[in-house]
Design a protein around this motif. Structure first.
Motif, mmCIF file in Angstrom:
data_model
loop_
_atom_site.group_PDB
_atom_site.id
_atom_site.type_symbol
_atom_site.label_atom_id
_atom_site.label_comp_id
_atom_site.label_asym_id
_atom_site.label_seq_id
_atom_site.Cartn_x
_atom_site.Cartn_y
_atom_site.Cartn_z
ATOM 1 N N HIS A 105 0.839 -1.201 0.000
ATOM 2 C CA HIS A 105 0.000 0.000 0.000
ATOM 3 C C HIS A 105 0.875 1.252 0.000
ATOM 4 C CE1 HIS A 105 0.722 -0.883 4.283
ATOM 5 N NE2 HIS A 105 0.681 0.424 4.457
ATOM 6 N N ALA A 106 0.401 2.291 -0.661
ATOM 7 C CA ALA A 106 1.137 3.553 -0.708
ATOM 8 C C ALA A 106 1.419 4.010 0.718
ATOM 9 C CB ALA A 106 0.336 4.612 -1.461
ATOM 10 N N GLY A 107 2.649 4.418 0.960
ATOM 11 C CA GLY A 107 3.056 4.846 2.297
ATOM 12 C C GLY A 107 3.646 3.733 3.146
ATOM 13 N N ALA A 108 3.627 2.490 2.647
ATOM 14 C CA ALA A 108 4.231 1.379 3.387
ATOM 15 C C ALA A 108 5.749 1.516 3.340
ATOM 16 C CB ALA A 108 3.818 0.046 2.776
ATOM 17 N N TYR A 109 6.398 0.941 4.329
ATOM 18 C CA TYR A 109 7.848 0.998 4.427
ATOM 19 C C TYR A 109 8.464 -0.373 4.229
ATOM 20 C CZ TYR A 109 7.504 5.660 6.396
ATOM 21 O OH TYR A 109 7.254 6.985 6.572
ATOM 22 N N SER A 110 9.662 -0.371 3.669
ATOM 23 C CA SER A 110 10.491 -1.554 3.582
ATOM 24 C C SER A 110 11.877 -1.150 4.084
ATOM 25 C CB SER A 110 10.569 -2.064 2.137
ATOM 26 O OG SER A 110 11.375 -3.226 2.074
ATOM 27 N N LEU A 111 12.309 -1.788 5.150
ATOM 28 C CA LEU A 111 13.612 -1.500 5.736
ATOM 29 C C LEU A 111 14.512 -2.711 5.522
ATOM 30 C CD1 LEU A 111 12.465 0.033 9.158
ATOM 31 C CD2 LEU A 111 12.697 1.155 6.932
ATOM 32 N N VAL A 112 15.733 -2.452 5.072
ATOM 33 C CA VAL A 112 16.673 -3.526 4.764
ATOM 34 C C VAL A 112 17.887 -3.384 5.677
ATOM 35 C CG1 VAL A 112 17.961 -4.710 2.957
ATOM 36 C CG2 VAL A 112 15.891 -3.419 2.363
ATOM 37 N N ASN A 124 22.912 2.015 16.325
ATOM 38 C CA ASN A 124 23.393 2.314 14.973
ATOM 39 C C ASN A 124 22.366 1.979 13.886
ATOM 40 O OD1 ASN A 124 23.553 -0.469 14.502
ATOM 41 N ND2 ASN A 124 25.749 -0.565 14.854
ATOM 42 N N PHE A 125 21.154 1.664 14.290
ATOM 43 C CA PHE A 125 20.078 1.275 13.380
ATOM 44 C C PHE A 125 19.900 2.292 12.247
ATOM 45 C CE2 PHE A 125 15.526 0.695 12.287
ATOM 46 C CZ PHE A 125 15.488 -0.672 12.112
ATOM 47 N N PHE A 126 19.845 3.571 12.604
ATOM 48 C CA PHE A 126 19.607 4.616 11.608
ATOM 49 C C PHE A 126 20.773 4.758 10.631
ATOM 50 C CE2 PHE A 126 16.684 5.718 14.984
ATOM 51 C CZ PHE A 126 15.541 6.076 14.284
ATOM 52 N N ASP A 127 21.971 4.405 11.054
ATOM 53 C CA ASP A 127 23.139 4.513 10.188
ATOM 54 C C ASP A 127 23.282 3.317 9.242
ATOM 55 O OD1 ASP A 127 23.961 6.954 11.357
ATOM 56 O OD2 ASP A 127 24.870 5.846 13.019
ATOM 57 N N GLN A 128 22.791 2.156 9.641
ATOM 58 C CA GLN A 128 23.014 0.946 8.850
ATOM 59 C C GLN A 128 21.847 0.550 7.942
ATOM 60 O OE1 GLN A 128 24.467 -2.440 10.956
ATOM 61 N NE2 GLN A 128 26.271 -1.378 11.709
ATOM 62 N N VAL A 129 20.651 0.902 8.330
ATOM 63 C CA VAL A 129 19.467 0.414 7.627
ATOM 64 C C VAL A 129 19.145 1.282 6.414
ATOM 65 C CG1 VAL A 129 16.979 0.030 7.873
ATOM 66 C CG2 VAL A 129 18.538 -0.638 9.708
ATOM 67 N N ALA A 130 18.828 0.638 5.294
ATOM 68 C CA ALA A 130 18.343 1.331 4.103
ATOM 69 C C ALA A 130 16.818 1.328 4.165
ATOM 70 C CB ALA A 130 18.833 0.635 2.844
ATOM 71 N N ALA A 131 16.217 2.504 4.002
ATOM 72 C CA ALA A 131 14.770 2.639 4.147
ATOM 73 C C ALA A 131 14.130 3.062 2.833
ATOM 74 C CB ALA A 131 14.460 3.663 5.235
ATOM 75 N N TYR A 132 12.963 2.491 2.573
ATOM 76 C CA TYR A 132 12.224 2.759 1.350
ATOM 77 C C TYR A 132 10.745 2.909 1.692
ATOM 78 C CZ TYR A 132 16.543 1.161 -0.639
ATOM 79 O OH TYR A 132 17.874 1.032 -0.940
ATOM 80 N N GLU A 133 10.079 3.774 0.923
ATOM 81 C CA GLU A 133 8.640 3.972 1.087
ATOM 82 C C GLU A 133 7.983 3.748 -0.271
ATOM 83 O OE1 GLU A 133 5.547 7.160 3.056
ATOM 84 O OE2 GLU A 133 7.454 7.903 2.307
ATOM 85 N N LEU A 134 6.833 3.064 -0.263
ATOM 86 C CA LEU A 134 6.126 2.793 -1.510
ATOM 87 C C LEU A 134 5.311 4.019 -1.912
ATOM 88 C CD1 LEU A 134 5.726 0.533 -3.598
ATOM 89 C CD2 LEU A 134 3.664 -0.117 -2.347
ATOM 90 N N SER A 135 5.574 4.506 -3.105
ATOM 91 C CA SER A 135 4.891 5.699 -3.606
ATOM 92 C C SER A 135 3.499 5.338 -4.125
ATOM 93 C CB SER A 135 5.713 6.335 -4.733
ATOM 94 O OG SER A 135 5.704 5.497 -5.871
#
Length: 154
Positions: A105-112, A124-135
């Motif tokens: 769904h639009a606005g969903a997140y995927s964190l890797v 260090n979570f914020f420094d290591q994790v790649a974050a994506y949001e579904l447009s």
């Protein structure tokens, strides 16, 4: 538009524990962040590890596992806000991640999380994790995690 998330550090700790457990078996693992939304913020309330079949470079949830997730969501009246999963090496959203994302769904997140979360901590979570949001046009857009996720005070 990025939805503001709030999360307790314990949710991140639980998530990382699940990801490391998979990493100990050299497999990717997914954890679903469940929560409740208001007009101002989405509160992450649970790190839910669904049943999954995993390999070194992918994971899969069966139809039965998806039905179990849906039953849990009905029971808790929560929604899936994000999927958080590990990669064996770098943190990025792969073509397989794009195609097989659980949340759509639009606005969903995927964190890797890189390196099977081996050395990732809440600190260090914020420094290591790649974050994506579904447009709204169904594309995973790289975002700055610090702008989307705020940790609750312990």
């Amino acid at each position: 538009m990025t939805t503001q998330l709030k999360c307790a550090p314990q949710i991140i700790e639980t998530t990382l524990r699940h990801l490391r457990e998979g990493g100990e078996r050299d497999v990717e693992t997914v954890v679903l962040w469940l929560g409740h939304a208001t007009a101002e913020v989405t509160q992450i309330t649970e790190a839910y590890r669904p049943d999954q079949v995993a390999a070194f470079d992918r994971f899969h949830m069966s139809s039965e596992a998806m039905r179990a997730v849906m039953a849990h969501l009905r029971k808790t009246r929560a929604k899936i806000v994000a999927q958080v999963h590990s990669h064996p090496r770098e943190a990025f959203h792969s073509a397989a991640d794009d195609e097989w994302a659980i949340v759509r769904h639009a606005g969903a997140y995927s964190l890797v999380v890189p390196n099977f979360a081996e050395d990732t901590t809440p600190n260090n979570f914020f420094d290591q994790v790649a974050a994506y949001e579904l447009s709204s046009d169904d594309r995973w857009m790289h975002i700055e995690l610090r702008t989307a996720l705020k940790l609750e005070e312990p």
